[in-house]
Design an enzyme around this catalytic site. Structure first.
Site, short mmCIF file in Angstrom:
data_model
loop_
_atom_site.label_atom_id
_atom_site.label_comp_id
_atom_site.label_asym_id
_atom_site.label_seq_id
_atom_site.Cartn_x
_atom_site.Cartn_y
_atom_site.Cartn_z
N CYS A 142 0.82 -1.22 0.00
CA CYS A 142 0.00 0.00 0.00
C CYS A 142 0.86 1.28 0.00
O CYS A 142 1.59 1.52 -0.95
CB CYS A 142 -0.98 -0.02 1.16
SG CYS A 142 -2.36 1.14 0.90
N LYS A 163 -11.05 8.72 -1.62
CA LYS A 163 -10.39 7.52 -1.12
C LYS A 163 -10.93 6.27 -1.81
O LYS A 163 -12.14 6.12 -1.97
CB LYS A 163 -10.59 7.41 0.39
CG LYS A 163 -9.82 6.27 1.04
CD LYS A 163 -10.02 6.29 2.55
CE LYS A 163 -9.19 5.20 3.23
NZ LYS A 163 -9.37 5.23 4.71
N SER A 192 -7.57 0.39 0.65
CA SER A 192 -7.94 1.52 1.50
C SER A 192 -6.84 2.56 1.36
O SER A 192 -5.88 2.58 2.12
CB SER A 192 -8.08 1.06 2.97
OG SER A 192 -8.40 2.14 3.81
N HIS A 235 -4.37 -4.21 0.42
CA HIS A 235 -4.12 -4.72 1.77
C HIS A 235 -4.53 -6.19 1.85
O HIS A 235 -5.53 -6.53 2.51
CB HIS A 235 -4.91 -3.91 2.80
CG HIS A 235 -4.28 -2.59 3.14
ND1 HIS A 235 -3.14 -2.49 3.93
CD2 HIS A 235 -4.63 -1.33 2.80
CE1 HIS A 235 -2.82 -1.21 4.06
NE2 HIS A 235 -3.69 -0.49 3.40
N GLU A 237 -3.46 -8.36 3.63
CA GLU A 237 -3.32 -8.83 5.01
C GLU A 237 -4.53 -8.49 5.87
O GLU A 237 -4.67 -9.01 6.99
CB GLU A 237 -2.07 -8.23 5.65
CG GLU A 237 -2.19 -6.81 6.19
CD GLU A 237 -2.15 -5.72 5.14
OE1 GLU A 237 -2.24 -4.54 5.50
OE2 GLU A 237 -2.05 -6.04 3.93
N ARG A 249 -14.83 4.26 12.31
CA ARG A 249 -13.94 5.24 12.94
C ARG A 249 -14.10 6.60 12.27
O ARG A 249 -14.25 7.63 12.95
CB ARG A 249 -12.49 4.76 12.83
CG ARG A 249 -11.45 5.73 13.36
CD ARG A 249 -10.09 5.43 12.73
NE ARG A 249 -10.11 5.62 11.29
CZ ARG A 249 -9.19 5.10 10.46
NH1 ARG A 249 -8.21 4.36 10.93
NH2 ARG A 249 -9.27 5.32 9.15
#
EC number: 2.3.1.46
Length: 309
Positions: A142, A163, A192, A235, A237, A249
């Protein structure tokens, strides 16, 4: 074979509860095996969570891995106890004279920050250039991809106005590539980020080979021909709930985030997401360990001269 990590690292209990074979340093010291030395530069704020995610993927390998966690020198973490960092992480000065079989550089929440304004940019440059002579293969993830492209190929920071968040389909464009071996022709992976990775820029301004891409995400998986550097712009992971945690969040912070694409069932944040990329993530890391690290690294790491032979 297991991953080898310090006895008291929180990931030991977390992964064992998931039936992951973890070997503590105490037990591993009694085995007459030369493990692969893997260095992880963890740039994510929630370091313990990120440790668990990467160690989970690395564990699915027949190779024994000796994991060393690296932090940016003198950078204080707001989301990880200082005691944890002092107990389980080393500073660059501690390992700069050593050689490693593999290095993983994680992402970081710096998508809207100019490189020159990143507090530890000089250290990122230093470690990336150090890896050329001290690491058999480095995997950037990333934001680390964007940083490495700037350092290694002088590609400027490219940022999207909105985003990119969600789980996206990708197409394998190099079916014989070792890093993508065993991938389905189309596969899912989470993203992300604000960083942009146009495939045409990668092809025109670097000698890197693209293995997987999509119209929405741009280049996703690519690497240098000598396999010294590999790049994953998403990502792989991430846990099933990571994008959800990021969304809530940001929503609670009043940022009005867009619901991650193709993630929540029926795009309803009230419904629990399901991981649809897990098998791809395991396969990606297994391929990197096998073809980019194990098959090329010297038995004696003091003789660091990896080749394709």
């Amino acid at each position: 074979m297991p991953i080898r990590i310090p006895d008291e690292l929180p990931a030991v209990n977390v992964l064992r509860e998931e039936n992951v074979f973890v070997m503590t340093s105490t037990r591993a010291s009694h085995q007459d095996i030369r493990p692969l030395k893997i260095l992880i530069l963890n740039l994510m704020p929630k370091k313990i969570e990120t440790e668990n995610q990467f160690l989970r993927l690395l564990s699915n390998s027949p190779l024994q891995l000796d994991i060393q966690l690296l932090r940016i020198d003198c950078h204080e973490s707001k989301n990880t106890p200082t005691e944890h960092l002092n107990n389980f992480y080393c500073n660059f000065e501690d390992i700069q004279d050593q050689n490693f079989d593999g290095l993983i550089v994680t992402g970081a929440p710096l998508g809207l920050v100019e490189f020159k304004d990143v507090a530890y940019w000089a250290q990122i440059e230093k470690i990336t250039n150090w890896a050329k002579a001290h690491v058999t293969s480095t995997l950037f993830v990333c934001w680390a991809v964007q940083a490495a492209l700037n350092i290694l190929y002088d590609i400027p920071k490219l940022t999207m106005s909105e985003k990119l968040s969600g789980v996206y389909w990708h197409n394998v464009v190099a079916p014989l590539a070792l890093l993508a071996r065993g991938f389905d022709d189309r596969f899912l992976a989470p993203h992300s980020r604000y960083a942009s990775f146009p495939s045409d820029i990668i092809r025109q301004q670097t000698d890197l080979e693209i293995y997987a891409e999509s119209e929405q995400t741009g280049a996703y998986l690519f690497a240098s021909k000598d396999r010294r550097f590999a790049f994953a712009t998403g990502h792989p992971e991430y846990d099933a709930g990571t994008l959800s945690a990021e969304y809530f969040r940001d929503r609670d912070a009043g940022l009005d985030p867009t619901v991650p694409e193709n993630y929540f069932p029926e795009d309803n944040p009230d419904r629990a997401p399901v991981a649809s990329w897990r098998s791809h993530g395991y396969l990606l890391f297994n391929n990197w360990l096998n073809y980019f690290v194990y098959q090329r690294t010297p038995f004696d790491l003091r003789q660091m001269n990896p080749t394709l032979d």
